[in-house]
Design a protein around this motif. Structure first.
Motif, PDB file in Angstrom:
ATOM      1  N   ASN A 108      -4.114  -0.528  -7.281  1.00  0.00           N
ATOM      2  CA  ASN A 108      -3.876   0.985  -6.687  1.00  0.00           C
ATOM      3  C   ASN A 108      -3.201   0.785  -5.684  1.00  0.00           C
ATOM      4  O   ASN A 108      -2.418   1.934  -5.216  1.00  0.00           O
ATOM      5  N   ARG A 109      -2.898  -0.193  -5.044  1.00  0.00           N
ATOM      6  CA  ARG A 109      -1.921  -0.368  -4.012  1.00  0.00           C
ATOM      7  C   ARG A 109      -0.661  -0.874  -4.112  1.00  0.00           C
ATOM      8  O   ARG A 109       0.087  -1.193  -3.353  1.00  0.00           O
ATOM      9  N   ASP A 110      -0.353  -0.841  -5.393  1.00  0.00           N
ATOM     10  CA  ASP A 110       0.865  -1.589  -5.977  1.00  0.00           C
ATOM     11  C   ASP A 110       1.336  -3.006  -5.272  1.00  0.00           C
ATOM     12  O   ASP A 110       2.404  -3.061  -5.072  1.00  0.00           O
ATOM     13  N   ASN A 112       2.084  -6.729  -6.108  1.00  0.00           N
ATOM     14  CA  ASN A 112       2.695  -7.296  -7.362  1.00  0.00           C
ATOM     15  C   ASN A 112       1.776  -8.499  -8.180  1.00  0.00           C
ATOM     16  O   ASN A 112       0.800  -9.086  -7.648  1.00  0.00           O
ATOM     17  N   GLU A 113       1.940  -8.526  -9.653  1.00  0.00           N
ATOM     18  CA  GLU A 113       0.752  -9.151 -10.444  1.00  0.00           C
ATOM     19  C   GLU A 113       0.578 -10.476 -10.001  1.00  0.00           C
ATOM     20  O   GLU A 113      -0.380 -10.868 -10.057  1.00  0.00           O
ATOM     21  N   SER A 114       1.441 -11.258  -9.530  1.00  0.00           N
ATOM     22  CA  SER A 114       1.452 -12.715  -9.207  1.00  0.00           C
ATOM     23  C   SER A 114       0.452 -12.865  -8.120  1.00  0.00           C
ATOM     24  O   SER A 114      -0.302 -13.745  -8.122  1.00  0.00           O
ATOM     25  N   GLU A 115       0.750 -12.042  -7.200  1.00  0.00           N
ATOM     26  CA  GLU A 115      -0.226 -12.153  -5.846  1.00  0.00           C
ATOM     27  C   GLU A 115      -1.640 -11.643  -6.369  1.00  0.00           C
ATOM     28  O   GLU A 115      -2.648 -12.302  -5.698  1.00  0.00           O
ATOM     29  N   ARG A 156      -8.720  -7.564  -0.824  1.00  0.00           N
ATOM     30  CA  ARG A 156      -7.635  -6.746  -0.052  1.00  0.00           C
ATOM     31  C   ARG A 156      -7.560  -7.632   1.318  1.00  0.00           C
ATOM     32  O   ARG A 156      -8.571  -7.842   2.086  1.00  0.00           O
ATOM     33  N   ALA A 157      -6.408  -7.771   1.593  1.00  0.00           N
ATOM     34  CA  ALA A 157      -5.916  -8.530   2.956  1.00  0.00           C
ATOM     35  C   ALA A 157      -6.113  -7.725   4.229  1.00  0.00           C
ATOM     36  O   ALA A 157      -6.271  -8.134   5.243  1.00  0.00           O
ATOM     37  N   ASP A 158      -5.957  -6.335   3.964  1.00  0.00           N
ATOM     38  CA  ASP A 158      -5.650  -5.714   5.394  1.00  0.00           C
ATOM     39  C   ASP A 158      -7.197  -5.032   5.820  1.00  0.00           C
ATOM     40  O   ASP A 158      -7.096  -3.937   6.343  1.00  0.00           O
TER      41      ASP A 158
ATOM     42  N   ALA B 191      -8.467   4.350  -5.466  1.00  0.00           N
ATOM     43  CA  ALA B 191      -8.031   4.744  -6.669  1.00  0.00           C
ATOM     44  C   ALA B 191      -7.542   6.196  -6.822  1.00  0.00           C
ATOM     45  O   ALA B 191      -7.889   7.099  -5.934  1.00  0.00           O
ATOM     46  N   LYS B 192      -6.545   6.387  -7.426  1.00  0.00           N
ATOM     47  CA  LYS B 192      -5.924   7.884  -7.967  1.00  0.00           C
ATOM     48  C   LYS B 192      -6.748   8.596  -8.638  1.00  0.00           C
ATOM     49  O   LYS B 192      -7.553   8.161  -9.360  1.00  0.00           O
ATOM     50  N   PRO B 193      -6.704   9.960  -8.631  1.00  0.00           N
ATOM     51  CA  PRO B 193      -7.619  10.764  -9.444  1.00  0.00           C
ATOM     52  C   PRO B 193      -7.463  10.361 -10.999  1.00  0.00           C
ATOM     53  O   PRO B 193      -8.612  10.491 -11.508  1.00  0.00           O
TER      54      PRO B 193
END
Lengths: 355, 287, 353
Positions: A108-110, A112-115, A156-158, B191-193
């Motif tokens: 959801n937070r874009d 990248n897949e490898s990370e 989530r790191a943040d 999550a987006k809607p």
């Protein structure tokens, strides 16, 4: 990660609160340091969930401010606050695999897949979920699902803080302690600020470095488990923590020294009470009372065998005084005398500790 | 968990058994009886075996009406299910408007089939009907008694109007049963809607949607009264669905044998589709 | 009234929920069923109540075989873990409902409900609806309903499990008093050993559909016949270790051992079990043996500290009074009270305690 500050916080579910009782959360100012493990402990209806929801942003407080580090977040919605929350009932996305569940917040937070892959595997290993990554999340048991809920916060790191709302409610009793200690272990590994809401003293004391005890919308004490046990600041803390709870006995004051049942009770330190009409009580835990040759005269009413100890119920006048006698220890059959340990006898005025 | 067997309880089931026998089993057996014999009235029967079944299965007329039926059901499912879900999603979750919306939604369901047919017949008349007049007024030539496409359009529109509410009510019930925790967790997960819909709402609605699809499939597959009142199966045979065709064969031509064979095949198709559909949906559930 | 199960077996499909069980419960006493979630406690209670029928075997109430008798005719009360009350009835009507079914007179109902409500401190709430009550009060209402009809058998299936622990403590104290002068046999299911001990009476420890031992609660706790019973009746889990006896001396490993005067034991290997509260952070007597271990987990409950630690790959649990700040991972000294060890021999039967 950041420290959490609550400034003059107050909340009411009513639109126009009048009396003291209208406030679900009475005024409080608290500062929680970065990376601490905190527990909010209290009986149902004490306002602990309200407080948690204010921190997570699911509720906006009626008055006061919430700060994460140097940012005021009082009016930010939950998704803008960078927090993670684990609810009472596990929340998993049924249609996804365990892997995809854990990856969901990152996707959801874009990220990248490898990370994502690296992070998901790391967290899964910590939570002992590695073997189930390919399984559908809906097929797991309650404790597995609850681990997924937790995992989605950990990936989530943040995150500023991870919040737990009675997370062990639906876990089988004999699995509770495993998850309980797992949470503690995770806190030590990850070092995130964690806030844990519960009504169970074992969960709170085991998990937290600092326990916030709440009653009727008010914080009555913030302290380490040892402090709460040995020096309860409020009679409620003495009653609520410990099983059986602290004995609270009405007393008088004679030249700064408490008098109970006609005889002076020894305490360490001095007692200073400003309000002469205050209700005075002494508090002593059953662990710190013993039978003696002289002292407070009582009659033994009931002995309950609790295995490790005997819980002895004695009577002095109208007061019931409970004490613990180790397994195999001598319990007088009828009349006896009690001795209070001076180091652990406190005096309370209007329920707050004064000694 | 199985409970104590309390033998006397079986007596309470008797009335139901009698009722089912009377209104389902006996008529069905009569139909089976007709389907393998030929009669010219007067209760005289000749054994025909499976001849009627062969005839029906090979008849182009049956193929055509079956195809029409499948198309109709496919179209209305494709419209009503997504539309019903979409409406349910926009309905308020709490407050005084909930009951207003629910009553509003339930209204079409309360109107009898033949009245719906008659209503839409008048509503869609090209000269005096509000709908028909309006469409013609826009410069589009529209006459459902003459143009097959217009007849289909009106029939589908009528069905959507009549039955989407059912899907809405079921989907709404499904949505209401999702604990607030899920939405909160999704919010926190960022999550987006669309993702909330796909991963929370849709999976949680699966059970009720299965029921909605099943009900709408069966009902639409057996639809008779509304199109019969609206178009009478026309123009030509363009809206002659299976049930209308069946009645034509049975009562119009009084071919009881082929009609009986046709009803049985019809019945088996419905049963088969329902079974396949249900097993597929439930297999998923068990995992 | 005596309550007995004779060779009762309960199978559901291919699963056996209760294996051949015969037991005679003690009349007018608390009979506690202690075991984990799937031990078969609830099934056994449902068999007693008549909500389930045994696959084979018989249930006897006071010299009468009631195996086929439905629940309505058994004069039993049942209280569940969840608070089950009629939501649209007032507390008074909830308590009165079994009496109304039994067609008691109006005056009689008022008198009985009043008495039970008084006992359970529900008198001020009689006019309210269950939804306006706290969890504790709701469960009190359910208990009152079970008490009011003077049932021969009262079945309590983990009635305190859903309550906050302070309320649990309070109700647990009151329960034995409530039943003190009543002519009824109480069957009480629980997962918590401490609850069983504090309720007293008699106790059947259950494991995977079998009763492992039945007797006076304190006696079962202090003298379990076998290791399994000791395990069921211990929270935190009991410590188990292999020891060898050689000429009057038990050896736990190369370094740790102790002399014993138990003449009845022959040389050989035994399984030793010791309850966590006999493994403490401070020595309890001169008989204590020092164990040095690495702390795995520290759990603090209200007034005691439970520490899991490891010595040579073997996990131990210690339970000490008071709250102690304990560092995980640190090597710490623990003291084992050797006089409190139980020794189990062949088939894990108790040899010496």
């Amino acid at each position: 990660m950041s420290k959490i500050t609550l400034k003059n916080l107050r909340h009411s579910y009513l639109s126009n609160p009048q009396s003291d009782d209208d406030w679900a959360l009475k005024e409080m100012s608290v500062e929680w340091s970065d990376g601490g493990a905190y527990a909010l402990l209290g009986p149902s209806g004490c306002g602990k969930t309200t407080l948690l929801n204010i921190i997570s942003g699911l509720l906006t407080p009626t008055e006061g401010e919430v700060w994460f580090g140097d940012v005021e977040v009082s009016h930010l919605p939950a998704d803008k606050r960078n927090i993670a929350q684990v609810f009472q009932f596990p929340v998993v996305y049924d249609t996804m695999t365990v892997y995809n569940n854990l990856a969901f917040p990152l996707r959801n937070r874009d990220v990248n897949e490898s990370e994502i892959d690296w992070k998901v595997r790391e967290i899964a290993a910590m939570l002992d979920l590695s073997d189930t990554l390919k399984k559908r999340a809906s097929g797991l048991t309650a404790d597995g699902k609850q681990k997924i809920s937790l995992g989605r916060g950990l990936v989530r790191a943040d995150v500023n803080a991870i919040l737990f709302d009675e997370p062990l409610t639906v876990i089988d009793p004999h699995l509770k302690w495993i998850l309980r200690s797992k949470l503690k272990e995770l806190h030590q590994q990850i070092g995130n600020t964690m806030i844990y809401v519960t009504h169970d003293q074992t969960e709170a004391l085991t998990f937290a470095d600092q326990v916030v005890v709440m009653q009727e919308g008010e914080v009555v004490q913030i302290g380490t488990p040892v402090e709460l046990f040995e020096r309860p600041q409020h009679t409620f803390v003495g009653h609520f923590i410990g099983s059986p709870g602290m004995n609270v006995l009405a007393c008088e004051l004679d030249q700064g020294r408490p008098v109970y049942g006609g005889s002076a009770v020894e305490t360490t330190g001095t007692v200073a009470v400003e309000d002469p009409s205050a209700r005075l009580e002494i508090g002593i835990r059953p662990e710190f009372i013993s039978f003696a040759d002289q002292g407070i005269a009582v009659s033994v009413e009931k002995v309950s065998d609790a295995g490790r100890v005997n819980i002895v119920e004695t009577r002095h006048g109208d007061d019931i005084i409970k004490l613990l006698v180790p397994d195999g220890g001598h319990v007088p059959s009828e009349n006896a005398f009690l001795k209070f340990d001076p180091d652990h006898t406190q005096v309370y005025a209007n329920a707050w500790m004064v000694s | 968990m199985n409970k104590t067997t309390y033998q006397k309880a079986w007596f309470f089931v008797l009335p139901v058994v009698a009722l089912v026998a009377f209104n389902a089993l006996i008529p069905l057996m009569t139909v089976v009886n007709y389907s393998v014999q030929e009669t010219f009235g007067d209760n005289v029967f000749f054994w025909e075996g499976v001849k009627w079944f062969e005839d029906v299965l090979n008849s182009e007329r049956f193929h055509a009406s079956l195809l029409r039926q499948l198309m109709f059901t496919g179209i209305i499912l494709a419209i009503e299910i997504p539309l019903g879900v979409a409406i349910a999603l926009t309905m308020p979750k709490k407050g005084p408007w909930v009951s207003v919306c629910l009553v509003f939604m339930a209204m079409p369901l309360l109107i009898p089939w033949n009245v719906v047919g008659a209503m839409w017949n008048i509503f869609a008349l090209p000269d005096i009907g509000l709908l028909g007049h309006a469409i013609n007024g826009m410069g589009i030539e529209y006459n459902f008694t003459r143009q097959p496409f217009a007849a289909w359009f009106t029939t589908v529109l009528m069905d959507v109007w009549h039955w989407t509410s059912l899907v809405v009510l079921l989907a709404y019930a499904g949505l209401r049963s999702i604990p607030e925790d899920y939405y909160q967790a999704a919010k926190i997960d960022g999550a987006k809607p669309w993702a909330v819909f796909l991963h929370i709402q849709l999976p949680k609605m699966k059970r009720v949607l299965t029921i909605a699809i099943l009900l709408r499939f069966m009902d639409s597959f057996m639809i008779y009264t509304e199109p019969f009142v609206l178009t009478g199966g026309g123009p030509g045979n363009s809206t002659t669905f299976l049930s209308i065709d069946l009645v034509k064969v049975a009562l119009g031509q009084f071919d009881l044998g082929p009609a009986a064979a046709m009803s049985l095949i019809y019945f088996l198709i419905v049963l088969l589709v329902c079974w396949v559909f249900y097993t597929l949906m439930m297999k998923d559930e068990d995992q | 009234m005596t309550l007995a199960l004779k060779n009762v077996v309960k199978r559901v499909g291919a699963d056996t929920h209760i294996y051949d069980t015969s037991v005679e419960l003690v009349s007018n006493q608390f009979n506690i069923l202690l075991g984990t979630t799937l031990a078969g406690k609830t099934t056994l209670m449902q068999l007693i109540a008549g909500l389930e029928k045994p696959t084979s075997g018989e249930v006897w109430f006071g010299g009468k075989n009631v195996t086929g008798v439905p629940v309505q005719k058994r004069n039993v009360s049942y209280v569940h873990q969840q608070f089950i009350n009629y939501p649209h009835f007032s507390v008074f009507e909830n308590i009165a409902s079994p009496l109304r079914v039994a067609r008691f007179s109006k005056a009689d109902i008022e008198q009985r409900v009043g008495r039970v409500a008084d006992l359970l401190k529900l008198t001020p709430m009689l006019g309210r609806n269950p939804s306006e009550l706290s969890g504790g009060q709701q469960q009190r209402t359910a208990l009152a309903r079970a008490l009011v009809k003077d049932a021969d058998v009262v079945l309590l299936d983990e009635p305190l499990a859903n309550l906050d622990y302070k309320l649990r403590e309070e109700l647990r104290d009151e329960l034995p008093k409530l039943f003190q002068d009543r002519d009824c046999t109480v069957v009480y299911a629980t997962t918590e050993p401490i609850e069983a001990l504090l309720l007293g009476g008699y106790c059947a420890t259950m494991n995977e559909g079998r009763i492992t031992q039945f007797g006076e609660t304190a006696a079962v706790y202090r003298r379990p016949f076998d290791l399994l019973t000791a395990q069921v009746f211990s929270d935190p889990p009991i410590n188990i270790a292999e020891v060898t006896l050689n000429d009057g001396r038990f050896a736990l490993n190369d370094q740790v051992g102790w002399a014993t005067a138990r003449a009845n034991l022959t040389n050989g290997s035994y399984r030793m079990a010791v309850r966590p509260h006999f493994v403490t952070l401070e020595p309890s007597s001169e008989d204590s043996i020092k164990l040095e271990g690495q702390v795995l987990v520290a759990e603090l409950s209200g007034s005691e500290s439970v520490v899991h630690f490891e010595v040579d790959g073997l996990s131990w649990v210690s339970q000490s009074p008071g709250i102690h700040a304990i560092e995980v991972g640190k090597t710490t000294e623990f003291y084992l009270d050797k006089t409190q060890c139980m020794y189990f021999g062949e088939n894990d039967q108790l040899m010496a305690a």
